[in-house]
Write an enzyme that holds these catalytic residues in place. Sequence first.
Site, PDB file in Angstrom:
ATOM      1  N   GLY A   1       0.882  -1.173   0.000  1.00 22.51           N
ATOM      2  CA  GLY A   1       0.000   0.000   0.000  1.00 22.51           C
ATOM      3  C   GLY A   1       0.914   1.215   0.000  1.00 22.51           C
ATOM      4  O   GLY A   1       1.720   1.397   0.918  1.00 22.51           O
TER       5      GLY A   1
ATOM      6  N   ARG B   1      -1.056  10.331  20.792  1.00 24.88           N
ATOM      7  CA  ARG B   1      -2.056  11.422  20.803  1.00 24.88           C
ATOM      8  C   ARG B   1      -2.254  11.926  22.225  1.00 24.88           C
ATOM      9  O   ARG B   1      -2.245  13.139  22.474  1.00 24.88           O
ATOM     10  CB  ARG B   1      -3.378  10.926  20.207  1.00 24.88           C
ATOM     11  CG  ARG B   1      -3.296  10.832  18.689  1.00 24.88           C
ATOM     12  CD  ARG B   1      -4.577  10.356  18.037  1.00 24.88           C
ATOM     13  NE  ARG B   1      -4.450  10.468  16.588  1.00 24.88           N
ATOM     14  CZ  ARG B   1      -5.016   9.640  15.716  1.00 24.88           C
ATOM     15  NH1 ARG B   1      -5.761   8.633  16.132  1.00 24.88           N
ATOM     16  NH2 ARG B   1      -4.839   9.819  14.417  1.00 24.88           N
TER      17      ARG B   1
ATOM     18  N   HIS C   1      -8.592  -0.424  18.723  1.00 29.82           N
ATOM     19  CA  HIS C   1      -8.345   0.878  18.119  1.00 29.82           C
ATOM     20  C   HIS C   1      -9.704   1.425  17.696  1.00 29.82           C
ATOM     21  O   HIS C   1     -10.294   0.942  16.763  1.00 29.82           O
ATOM     22  CB  HIS C   1      -7.430   0.676  16.908  1.00 29.82           C
ATOM     23  CG  HIS C   1      -6.997   1.957  16.272  1.00 29.82           C
ATOM     24  ND1 HIS C   1      -6.520   3.021  16.995  1.00 29.82           N
ATOM     25  CD2 HIS C   1      -6.942   2.331  14.978  1.00 29.82           C
ATOM     26  CE1 HIS C   1      -6.203   3.984  16.165  1.00 29.82           C
ATOM     27  NE2 HIS C   1      -6.452   3.594  14.933  1.00 29.82           N
TER      28      HIS C   1
END
Length: 316
Positions: free
Chosen positions: A13, A155, A179
């Site tokens: 990808g 985060r 997640h």
Amino acid sequence: MSDSKRFKIGCIGAGNVGATAAQYCAEMDLGDVVLFDIVEGMPQGKALDLTQAGPIRNSGSLVKGTNNYADIDGSDIVIVTAGLPRKPGMSRLDLLEKNARIVSDVAENLRKYAPQSVVIVVTNPLDVMTYLMMKKTGFPPERVVGMAGILDSARLRAFVAMELGVSMKNVDTMVLGSHGDEMVPLPEYTNVSGIPISQLLSKERIAALVERTRKGGGEIVALLKTGSAYYAPAASAARMAEAVCKDEKQVLPCAAYLSGQYGLKDLYLGVPVALGRNGVERVVELKLTVEQSAALQKSAGEVRKGIEELKSMKVL
Ligand code: APR
């Protein structure tokens, strides 16, 4: 001199996350990178561009773009970001099925061309796709690991640092679970240079930062409008590749296969693991409070639902 000892990192990808992960791996000089995608020309163009950045960024990594799986032959590590983003009108189940088909196709090629690799899965829904990758490759579970916890904890680290006006490097934390909305951030394991955040922030502020972390991905989607986050996800995947390449055994939150730890079996879920050359070398079991344990069980329930959906779609 033969360069056969250089690490080979496959990135399957070459979209936003994949190409950026390739960039970080190259910048860290972890080894040579092969960037694969089904779109013709695109991975070749990005790879050439990245290689040409090498001399300026002081990196010796060669990046090769390809549409041919044979080029990932013998990869030590493979980062999988192949997949579709959710498009308007596409149901969650539709996305699950489409990405499951893509991950199954990738798995078949990894079996063939990179049978000894450690596989880092990034494609969403993460915990379910990582399970599918393990099943479809037939690799030992410790060699298939999912990227989520490093991103979620980064985060929270960033939000705490921004709130306190301290360096993000001083903030440490742990996030467990799946997640997504059911992730389990652990303020009790969050500290600034060893100082518990409960001594630095009020309960209300901590709760607000935890909530912002939970919705961290959505906040970025709402701002970007045409895509989802990729710098921090890519940095997280590259960080895992680094831990494997350097055989660090550093404890990092990752989606790992559970075989009884935390009272859970036969699924992937975010937990602290020691990541090294062999992949997940150890799952670390934390002592959880009753509430944290219940939240983790709830998180596991969501992942199990996804696995059952794959079974009913006959993908698994
Ligand atoms: N094999 C290989 N690559 C594929 C395949 C396949 N069968 N199907 C699609 N791809 C490629 C696409 O051509 C595209 O270049 O996967 C790439 C995905 O890139 P983006 O659409 O830019 O998506 P990105 O933002 O990189 O996210 C990829 O990571 O964080 C997760 O939720 C995110 O599942 C998504 C994945």
